[in-house]
Design a protein around this motif. Structure first.
Motif, short mmCIF file in Angstrom:
data_model
loop_
_atom_site.label_atom_id
_atom_site.label_comp_id
_atom_site.label_asym_id
_atom_site.label_seq_id
_atom_site.Cartn_x
_atom_site.Cartn_y
_atom_site.Cartn_z
N ASP A 140 -27.84 0.19 1.30
CA ASP A 140 -28.90 1.04 0.77
C ASP A 140 -28.75 1.26 -0.73
N CYS A 141 -27.50 1.43 -1.17
CA CYS A 141 -27.31 1.72 -2.60
C CYS A 141 -26.00 1.14 -3.12
N LEU A 142 -26.08 0.58 -4.30
CA LEU A 142 -24.91 0.13 -5.05
C LEU A 142 -24.59 1.24 -6.06
N ILE A 143 -23.40 1.82 -5.96
CA ILE A 143 -22.99 2.91 -6.84
C ILE A 143 -21.96 2.35 -7.82
N ILE A 144 -22.32 2.27 -9.08
CA ILE A 144 -21.41 1.72 -10.08
C ILE A 144 -20.70 2.88 -10.77
N LEU A 198 -26.28 4.37 -11.49
CA LEU A 198 -25.38 4.21 -12.63
C LEU A 198 -24.58 5.50 -12.79
N ALA A 199 -23.31 5.44 -12.39
CA ALA A 199 -22.41 6.58 -12.55
C ALA A 199 -21.20 6.11 -13.35
N PRO A 233 -16.25 11.55 -10.68
CA PRO A 233 -16.83 12.68 -9.92
C PRO A 233 -18.28 12.45 -9.50
N ALA A 234 -19.10 11.87 -10.38
CA ALA A 234 -20.51 11.64 -10.04
C ALA A 234 -20.65 10.60 -8.94
N GLY A 235 -20.00 9.45 -9.11
CA GLY A 235 -20.10 8.39 -8.12
C GLY A 235 -19.52 8.78 -6.77
N LEU A 236 -18.42 9.51 -6.78
CA LEU A 236 -17.80 9.94 -5.53
C LEU A 236 -18.69 10.94 -4.79
N THR A 237 -19.35 11.81 -5.52
CA THR A 237 -20.25 12.77 -4.88
C THR A 237 -21.46 12.06 -4.31
N SER A 238 -22.01 11.08 -5.03
CA SER A 238 -23.10 10.28 -4.49
C SER A 238 -22.66 9.60 -3.20
N ALA A 239 -21.47 9.02 -3.23
CA ALA A 239 -20.96 8.31 -2.06
C ALA A 239 -20.83 9.24 -0.86
#
Length: 349
Positions: A11-15, A129-130, A19-25
């Motif tokens: 569904d999503c590629l988190i780059i 984009l994180a 802290p931002a990317g981990l929270t999105s994940a």
């Protein structure tokens, strides 16, 4: 929890795995949505021993914070995966997508493909984009050796531990420096502005701010700095920093306060995707158009230091959650539209 095989299209590629990317994940994990997180192991706060103003995690090692966060996601949830890789290419790509809610129905989907430094590619419906930002350090000899253990860009983050020691404010090129001085006065009775050359006194706003600082009893040293020398470090022996000048004797301080300019850590990816950014003089942050952090390119969302001038851990975490919510909302809307099309097609037969 054992993880099932990763789907070829998530569904999503988190780059970014700060802290931002981990929270999105974590948000994707909690909604049983699929996400792939890329961790380059390169972070803005490298060299920082403790992070602050994070409830329940105050004064924790940022490496420990990231390790705990990642472990909680991978041990408890089964729909988020991590890749220890650096993404070097990001592009739009039409994907063949099967709808999870409409059986084996296939459709062409305007998604994304990214490539890591080894040439391996990955595909996803959306992209966050994180990637964070990077400080651009001045070329003063010794500056880099003192950053970030003796030169702090945020007093709220780092000033408490060295309270009571002499503080220097490096440069006075903007009225914003007045705020640094105001905060520094809470931590020390000895605060000096080191202008590193003459202050821009023709700038009326700067001139006014400097007058306010002098009224607070703050000193001004306009000598040109030639070198910075580091002394010790760590909680038990915090050491200090000595400034040497073109003329006169040196000055030793507990620490310096200085906020260098920042640039987006993944500026190349931002350019490849064609995402709009703010002017460089305004910080160059990725521009988001709504509360869900979607950028100027449909399907690309941004979170954390990448898109906000207020670069702080708790803020980045909140922005990561908003971006993940935006992705989920957009995918839900697309699936609803696809269901309507399928219904209209069935009724037309």
């Amino acid at each position: 929890m054992p993880q099932p095989p990763r789907p070829s299209i998530v569904d999503c590629l988190i780059i970014g795995a700060g802290p931002a990317g981990l929270t999105s994940a974590l948000a994707f994990a909690r909604t049983l949505s699929t996400a792939l997180v890329f961790d380059s192991s390169s972070y803005r706060n490298e060299g920082i021993a403790h992070m602050h103003t994070v409830p329940s995690r105050d004064h924790i090692d940022p490496y420990e914070f990231r390790a705990i966060s990642r472990s909680q996601i991978t041990s408890r949830y089964a729909t988020v995966w991590f890749e220890d890789a650096t993404v070097v290419q990001a592009r739009k790509k039409f994907l063949t997508l099967k709808s999870a809610h409409l059986g084996s129905r296939e459709r062409e989907y305007d998604g994304f493909e990214v490539e890591d430094s080894t040439g391996k590619t990955y595909q996803g419906r959306k992209l966050i984009l994180a990637t964070g930002s990077q400080d651009v350090l001045p070329g003063i000899p010794g500056y880099a050796e003192n950053w970030p253990s003796h030169i702090y860009q945020c007093l709220a983050c780092d000033g408490f531990e060295l309270r009571g020691r002499p503080i220097g404010i490096l440069e006075f090129k903007s009225p914003m420096a007045q705020h640094f001085v105001f905060m520094a006065k809470n931590f020390s009775s000895s605060v000096t502005i080191f202008a590193n050359g003459e202050v821009e006194k023709e700038n009326e706003a700067v001139k006014k701010a400097l007058s306010v600082c002098k009224q607070w009893g703050v000193g001004l040293d306009e000598r040109k700095i030639t070198r910075m020398i580091r002394h010790g470090g760590g909680d038990d022996a915090p050491g200090g920093i000595t400034l040497e000048f073109e003329t006169g004797g040196p000055v030793t301080l507990g620490f310096l306060v200085h906020k260098p300019p920042t640039v987006n850590r993944a500026g190349d990816l931002i350019m490849q995707l064609g995402v709009e950014t703010a002017p460089a003089q305004m910080g160059g942050n990725v521009v988001v158009k709504d509360m869900f952090n979607e950028t100027s390119v449909r399907g690309v969302f941004a979170a954390g230091d990448t898109m906000t001038p207020l670069k702080q851990v708790t803020v980045a975490m909140a922005e990561g959650l908003k971006a993940a919510a935006g992705v989920g909302k957009q995918i839900g809307e697309e699936e609803a539209l696809e269901a309507l099309r399928a219904l209209e097609g069935a009724e037309g037969e």
